[in-house]
Enzyme design. Structure first.
Site, PDB file in Angstrom:
ATOM      1  N   HIS A  84       0.831   5.147   1.473  1.00 43.16           N
ATOM      2  CA  HIS A  84       0.104   6.006   2.417  1.00 43.16           C
ATOM      3  C   HIS A  84       0.783   7.378   2.427  1.00 43.16           C
ATOM      4  O   HIS A  84       2.006   7.463   2.479  1.00 43.16           O
ATOM      5  CB  HIS A  84       0.138   5.378   3.812  1.00 43.16           C
ATOM      6  CG  HIS A  84      -0.588   6.186   4.831  1.00 43.16           C
ATOM      7  ND1 HIS A  84      -1.971   6.216   4.907  1.00 43.16           N
ATOM      8  CD2 HIS A  84      -0.137   7.039   5.781  1.00 43.16           C
ATOM      9  CE1 HIS A  84      -2.332   7.037   5.874  1.00 43.16           C
ATOM     10  NE2 HIS A  84      -1.241   7.553   6.417  1.00 43.16           N
ATOM     11  N   ASP A 135      -2.599   0.680   8.143  1.00 44.56           N
ATOM     12  CA  ASP A 135      -1.410   1.513   7.893  1.00 44.56           C
ATOM     13  C   ASP A 135      -0.252   1.135   8.828  1.00 44.56           C
ATOM     14  O   ASP A 135       0.620   1.956   9.118  1.00 44.56           O
ATOM     15  CB  ASP A 135      -1.726   3.013   8.053  1.00 44.56           C
ATOM     16  CG  ASP A 135      -2.811   3.483   7.099  1.00 44.56           C
ATOM     17  OD1 ASP A 135      -2.903   2.937   5.987  1.00 44.56           O
ATOM     18  OD2 ASP A 135      -3.579   4.393   7.470  1.00 44.56           O
ATOM     19  N   ASN A 189       0.865  -1.186   0.000  1.00 43.60           N
ATOM     20  CA  ASN A 189       0.000   0.000   0.000  1.00 43.60           C
ATOM     21  C   ASN A 189       0.894   1.227   0.000  1.00 43.60           C
ATOM     22  O   ASN A 189       2.039   1.167   0.439  1.00 43.60           O
ATOM     23  CB  ASN A 189      -0.881   0.002   1.255  1.00 43.60           C
ATOM     24  CG  ASN A 189      -1.818   1.193   1.310  1.00 43.60           C
ATOM     25  OD1 ASN A 189      -2.419   1.571   0.304  1.00 43.60           O
ATOM     26  ND2 ASN A 189      -1.940   1.819   2.474  1.00 43.60           N
ATOM     27  N   SER A 212       4.750   6.747   2.324  1.00 45.29           N
ATOM     28  CA  SER A 212       5.351   5.461   2.714  1.00 45.29           C
ATOM     29  C   SER A 212       4.739   4.329   1.914  1.00 45.29           C
ATOM     30  O   SER A 212       3.513   4.229   1.807  1.00 45.29           O
ATOM     31  CB  SER A 212       5.078   5.176   4.202  1.00 45.29           C
ATOM     32  OG  SER A 212       5.506   6.233   5.027  1.00 45.29           O
TER      33      SER A 212
HETATM   34  C1  GRF Z   1      -2.658   8.806  -2.623  1.00 38.22           C
HETATM   35  O1  GRF Z   1      -2.323  10.016  -2.048  1.00 38.22           O
HETATM   36  C2  GRF Z   1      -2.240   7.667  -1.738  1.00 38.22           C
HETATM   37  O2  GRF Z   1      -1.158   7.967  -0.918  1.00 38.22           O
HETATM   38  C3  GRF Z   1      -3.443   7.428  -0.888  1.00 38.22           C
HETATM   39  O3  GRF Z   1      -4.549   7.716  -1.706  1.00 38.22           O
HETATM   40  C4  GRF Z   1      -4.154   8.616  -2.723  1.00 38.22           C
HETATM   41  C5  GRF Z   1      -4.581   8.002  -4.020  1.00 38.22           C
HETATM   42  O4  GRF Z   1      -4.447   8.867  -5.101  1.00 38.22           O
HETATM   43  N1  GRF Z   1      -3.437   6.089  -0.379  1.00 38.22           N
HETATM   44  P1  GRF Z   1      -4.565   8.324  -6.573  1.00 38.22           P
HETATM   45  O5  GRF Z   1      -5.959   7.704  -6.715  1.00 38.22           O
HETATM   46  O6  GRF Z   1      -3.473   7.327  -6.787  1.00 38.22           O
HETATM   47  O7  GRF Z   1      -4.437   9.534  -7.448  1.00 38.22           O
END
Ligand code: GRF
Length: 221
Positions: A112, A148, A110, A139
């Site tokens: 984050h 997370d 993932n 991260s």
């Molecule tokens: C990103 O900022 C990611 O860190 C978080 O959700 C957002 C997703 O954005 N988990 P996208 O859909 O990839 O533009």
């Protein structure tokens, strides 16, 4: 994944899909030894689905409402159809249960938008600004049952600039996400990154601290 076969990757999204696009482009250009086997969204209207199809990627939707039984079973069935080696959560806004996570443990990453373990959960940019932090970032971590909370692999660091708003900070952090997420997945594809004994391992050594890409001096947006 082995013997020259690219890592078969499923990407799970809920929205815009900018990380999905960055990963897909890295795969399509051969920068990482991976192939996007399917992009799955839990929202039929997710903009990322259109962008994925424009790139020629296979897409699927699994849209049972939150809290309704059957969502994870349907998601697992869709994943089984595509037989991915690994799963990248990329802005996927559902919390996955322990049993679901256990099924893919060590094969699911993932991204984050914070320097974990700081600021788990939502509204990270707002909380960083409210705390007057000097630095922020993103991260990439293995997904475990703890939200997370899985072993962190790779982080990007950016400076919080005077005058930053939630939007400017989010844009700067996201630009780095698009760099570090393909990097981490590329390592997974090369088997430089692995999951062993409940931890992340890199080049045969247990990662006791994440690898950091420092963008504080760089212009990322
Ligand atoms: C990103 O900022 C990611 O860190 C978080 O959700 C957002 C997703 O954005 N988990 P996208 O859909 O990839 O533009």
């Amino acid at each position: 994944m082995s013997g020259g076969r690219p890592l078969q990757l499923a990407i799970l999204i809920s929205g815009r899909g900018s990380n999905m696009l960055a990963i897909a482009r890295a795969c399509l250009s051969g920068r990482i030894a991976a192939h996007v086997t399917v992009v799955i969204s839990d929202r039929a209207e997710a903009a990322g689905l259109v962008r994925a199809r424009e790139l020629g990627l296979q897409t699927a939707t699994v849209t049972q409402p939150r809290g309704e039984p059957g969502f994870e079973a349907a998601l697992a069935a869709t994943l089984d159809t595509h037989q991915p080696d690994a799963i990248a959560l990329a802005g996927f806004m559902r919390i996955l249960s322990g049993p679901f996570v256990a099924r893919y443990l060590g094969r699911m990453l993932n991204i984050h938008p914070s320097l974990l373990p700081a600021y788990r959960g939502l509204h990270t940019h707002r909380r960083v600004l409210a705390a007057h932090d000097a630095e922020h970032g993103a991260s990439v971590h293995f997904v475990t049952a703890e939200l997370d909370g899985g072993p962190i692999v790779l982080q990007s660091k950016v400076a919080v600039e005077p005058g930053d708003t939630e939007a400017t900070l989010a844009a700067r952090v996201q630009a780095t996400e698009h760099i570090i997420y393909p990097h981490a997945l590329g390592w997974l594809a090369q088997q430089r990154l692995a999951w062993r004994e409940g931890a992340a391992w890199f080049d045969g050594r247990r990662l006791d601290a994440p690898i950091v890409e420092d963008f504080r001096a760089a212009a990322c947006n």
